[in-house]
Design a protein around this motif. Sequence first.
Motif, PDB file in Angstrom:
ATOM      1  N   LEU A   1      -0.055 -29.004 -12.325  1.00  0.00           N
ATOM      2  CA  LEU A   1       0.879 -28.244 -11.484  1.00  0.00           C
ATOM      3  C   LEU A   1       1.396 -27.003 -12.210  1.00  0.00           C
ATOM      4  N   LEU A   2       1.643 -27.130 -13.514  1.00  0.00           N
ATOM      5  CA  LEU A   2       2.120 -25.981 -14.295  1.00  0.00           C
ATOM      6  C   LEU A   2       1.047 -24.896 -14.401  1.00  0.00           C
ATOM      7  N   VAL A   3      -0.180 -25.312 -14.702  1.00  0.00           N
ATOM      8  CA  VAL A   3      -1.288 -24.349 -14.810  1.00  0.00           C
ATOM      9  C   VAL A   3      -1.517 -23.665 -13.466  1.00  0.00           C
ATOM     10  N   LEU A   4      -1.494 -24.445 -12.396  1.00  0.00           N
ATOM     11  CA  LEU A   4      -1.686 -23.894 -11.049  1.00  0.00           C
ATOM     12  C   LEU A   4      -0.582 -22.888 -10.709  1.00  0.00           C
ATOM     13  N   ALA A   5       0.657 -23.219 -11.063  1.00  0.00           N
ATOM     14  CA  ALA A   5       1.800 -22.355 -10.730  1.00  0.00           C
ATOM     15  C   ALA A   5       1.710 -20.995 -11.400  1.00  0.00           C
ATOM     16  N   TRP A   6       1.118 -20.934 -12.588  1.00  0.00           N
ATOM     17  CA  TRP A   6       1.006 -19.649 -13.285  1.00  0.00           C
ATOM     18  C   TRP A   6      -0.337 -18.955 -13.048  1.00  0.00           C
ATOM     19  N   LEU A   7      -1.403 -19.737 -12.938  1.00  0.00           N
ATOM     20  CA  LEU A   7      -2.740 -19.147 -12.837  1.00  0.00           C
ATOM     21  C   LEU A   7      -3.048 -18.629 -11.436  1.00  0.00           C
ATOM     22  N   LEU A   8      -2.703 -19.388 -10.404  1.00  0.00           N
ATOM     23  CA  LEU A   8      -3.015 -18.984  -9.027  1.00  0.00           C
ATOM     24  C   LEU A   8      -2.378 -17.642  -8.650  1.00  0.00           C
ATOM     25  N   PRO A   9      -1.069 -17.433  -8.860  1.00  0.00           N
ATOM     26  CA  PRO A   9      -0.494 -16.118  -8.539  1.00  0.00           C
ATOM     27  C   PRO A   9      -1.083 -14.991  -9.374  1.00  0.00           C
ATOM     28  N   ALA A  10      -1.343 -15.262 -10.656  1.00  0.00           N
ATOM     29  CA  ALA A  10      -1.896 -14.229 -11.535  1.00  0.00           C
ATOM     30  C   ALA A  10      -3.246 -13.740 -11.013  1.00  0.00           C
ATOM     31  N   CYS A  11      -4.105 -14.673 -10.606  1.00  0.00           N
ATOM     32  CA  CYS A  11      -5.431 -14.303 -10.088  1.00  0.00           C
ATOM     33  C   CYS A  11      -5.319 -13.546  -8.773  1.00  0.00           C
ATOM     34  N   GLN A  12      -4.426 -13.988  -7.893  1.00  0.00           N
ATOM     35  CA  GLN A  12      -4.302 -13.365  -6.577  1.00  0.00           C
ATOM     36  C   GLN A  12      -3.649 -11.985  -6.660  1.00  0.00           C
ATOM     37  N   VAL A  13      -2.642 -11.836  -7.504  1.00  0.00           N
ATOM     38  CA  VAL A  13      -1.957 -10.539  -7.638  1.00  0.00           C
ATOM     39  C   VAL A  13      -2.837  -9.535  -8.377  1.00  0.00           C
ATOM     40  N   ALA A  14      -3.712 -10.029  -9.252  1.00  0.00           N
ATOM     41  CA  ALA A  14      -4.571  -9.132 -10.042  1.00  0.00           C
ATOM     42  C   ALA A  14      -5.550  -8.347  -9.170  1.00  0.00           C
ATOM     43  N   VAL A  15      -5.952  -8.916  -8.039  1.00  0.00           N
ATOM     44  CA  VAL A  15      -6.971  -8.277  -7.192  1.00  0.00           C
ATOM     45  C   VAL A  15      -6.531  -6.895  -6.709  1.00  0.00           C
ATOM     46  N   PRO A  16      -5.383  -6.757  -6.002  1.00  0.00           N
ATOM     47  CA  PRO A  16      -4.988  -5.409  -5.553  1.00  0.00           C
ATOM     48  C   PRO A  16      -4.653  -4.468  -6.713  1.00  0.00           C
ATOM     49  N   ILE A  17      -4.155  -5.014  -7.824  1.00  0.00           N
ATOM     50  CA  ILE A  17      -3.835  -4.172  -8.984  1.00  0.00           C
ATOM     51  C   ILE A  17      -5.109  -3.516  -9.519  1.00  0.00           C
ATOM     52  N   ILE A  18      -6.158  -4.307  -9.691  1.00  0.00           N
ATOM     53  CA  ILE A  18      -7.437  -3.797 -10.210  1.00  0.00           C
ATOM     54  C   ILE A  18      -8.050  -2.777  -9.247  1.00  0.00           C
ATOM     55  N   LEU A  19      -7.982  -3.079  -7.953  1.00  0.00           N
ATOM     56  CA  LEU A  19      -8.568  -2.183  -6.955  1.00  0.00           C
ATOM     57  C   LEU A  19      -7.799  -0.867  -6.818  1.00  0.00           C
ATOM     58  N   ASN A  20      -6.524  -0.869  -7.219  1.00  0.00           N
ATOM     59  CA  ASN A  20      -5.708   0.352  -7.098  1.00  0.00           C
ATOM     60  C   ASN A  20      -5.708   1.214  -8.361  1.00  0.00           C
ATOM     61  N   ILE A  21      -6.415   0.776  -9.394  1.00  0.00           N
ATOM     62  CA  ILE A  21      -6.415   1.529 -10.661  1.00  0.00           C
ATOM     63  C   ILE A  21      -6.864   2.977 -10.457  1.00  0.00           C
ATOM     64  N   ASN A  22      -7.905   3.163  -9.666  1.00  0.00           N
ATOM     65  CA  ASN A  22      -8.452   4.510  -9.453  1.00  0.00           C
ATOM     66  C   ASN A  22      -8.025   5.124  -8.119  1.00  0.00           C
ATOM     67  N   ASN A  23      -7.058   4.508  -7.477  1.00  0.00           N
ATOM     68  CA  ASN A  23      -6.564   5.030  -6.197  1.00  0.00           C
ATOM     69  C   ASN A  23      -5.793   6.332  -6.429  1.00  0.00           C
ATOM     70  N   LYS A  24      -6.051   7.345  -5.581  1.00  0.00           N
ATOM     71  CA  LYS A  24      -5.459   8.666  -5.769  1.00  0.00           C
ATOM     72  C   LYS A  24      -3.983   8.672  -5.385  1.00  0.00           C
ATOM     73  N   LEU A  25      -3.160   9.291  -6.236  1.00  0.00           N
ATOM     74  CA  LEU A  25      -1.726   9.411  -6.001  1.00  0.00           C
ATOM     75  C   LEU A  25      -1.400  10.777  -5.400  1.00  0.00           C
ATOM     76  N   CYS A  26      -0.584  10.794  -4.355  1.00  0.00           N
ATOM     77  CA  CYS A  26      -0.137  12.055  -3.756  1.00  0.00           C
ATOM     78  C   CYS A  26       1.330  12.342  -4.070  1.00  0.00           C
ATOM     79  N   ASN A  27       2.018  11.373  -4.627  1.00  0.00           N
ATOM     80  CA  ASN A  27       3.421  11.522  -5.006  1.00  0.00           C
ATOM     81  C   ASN A  27       3.597  10.872  -6.376  1.00  0.00           C
TER      82      ASN A  27
END
Length: 308
Positions: A142-168
């Motif tokens: 339960l402890l591993v799941l509580a930390w690992l599952l959110p980390a994996c799911q939140v990492a996806v949009p972060i990685i995909l936005n690395i090269n996203n163009k900023l206008c502001n």
Amino acid sequence: MNPGLNMTYLILGGHVEVQKYRYLYFFILFTAYILIICCNTSIIYLTVIHKSLHEPMYIFIAALLLNSLFFSTNIYPKLLLDFVSEKQIISYPVCLFQVFMFYSLSCSEFLLLSAMAYDRYVSICKPLQYPTIMRKITVVFLLVLAWLLPACQVAVPIILNINNKLCNFTLKGIFCNNSLIQLYCVMSRALSVYGAFVLLNTGLFPMLFIIFTYTKIILTVYRSSGEVKKKAAQTCLPHLLVLINYSCLITYDMIIARMESDFSKTARFVMTVQIITYNPLFNPIIYGLKMKEISKHLQRLLCQSKLN
């Protein structure tokens, strides 16, 4: 943009009269950070050294407080540095990392609270099966799941936005959160849908599970003896207080990040400070005062400190 370093910097535009009140802000939040470290580490230390606290319920509490320490350390050092700096800026990669840590740890808090609710449900509703169900391997899982599952799911949009163009390049906050998406020139609809999925998966569903388990506990306690009611009140009330407090703060964060013009800069600043201060301080105080076994060991620790 820094041409020499080829690095994109964002301006943290949520500060209110920082040039005038920089030392006051620094003193208040530095004091809060020290209190957060001392309060949380004290209970974690007690949980580690006392065998009577080596039970699933107390292990989950220690994990929750450790999560609060990580959460605070992700924000406070940079925030304190900004108060004494001439410019309140942050590099784009560091901002993305801060967003990742902020939401990964926030989602972990909900999952840890869900694990604690499940532990209380089994303890009160199925006491004879408790040793069989809540084994060491179950707690670790339960402890591993509580930390690992959110980390994996939140990492996806972060990685995909690395090269996203900023206008502001001006963020309407004092640290990086999901208001960052308002700086992008184009926001992917697929990422928006995925973000809603992550919110449901690590926020709403755990909340519904917690409500279900505590409803079952209340029904069981209502039909039980006074001793069971006393046990339920001692162990469940702190969890519910922490859950209510944290849910309100996360709702604040969602409102602040999404409402552009409906909040004044001062109100936004004050509410943001509440988000990063109340919960990390609130958790150890509640568990230290309301959990009988932790309170007993905490009093002994304080008495020993006074004698020395």
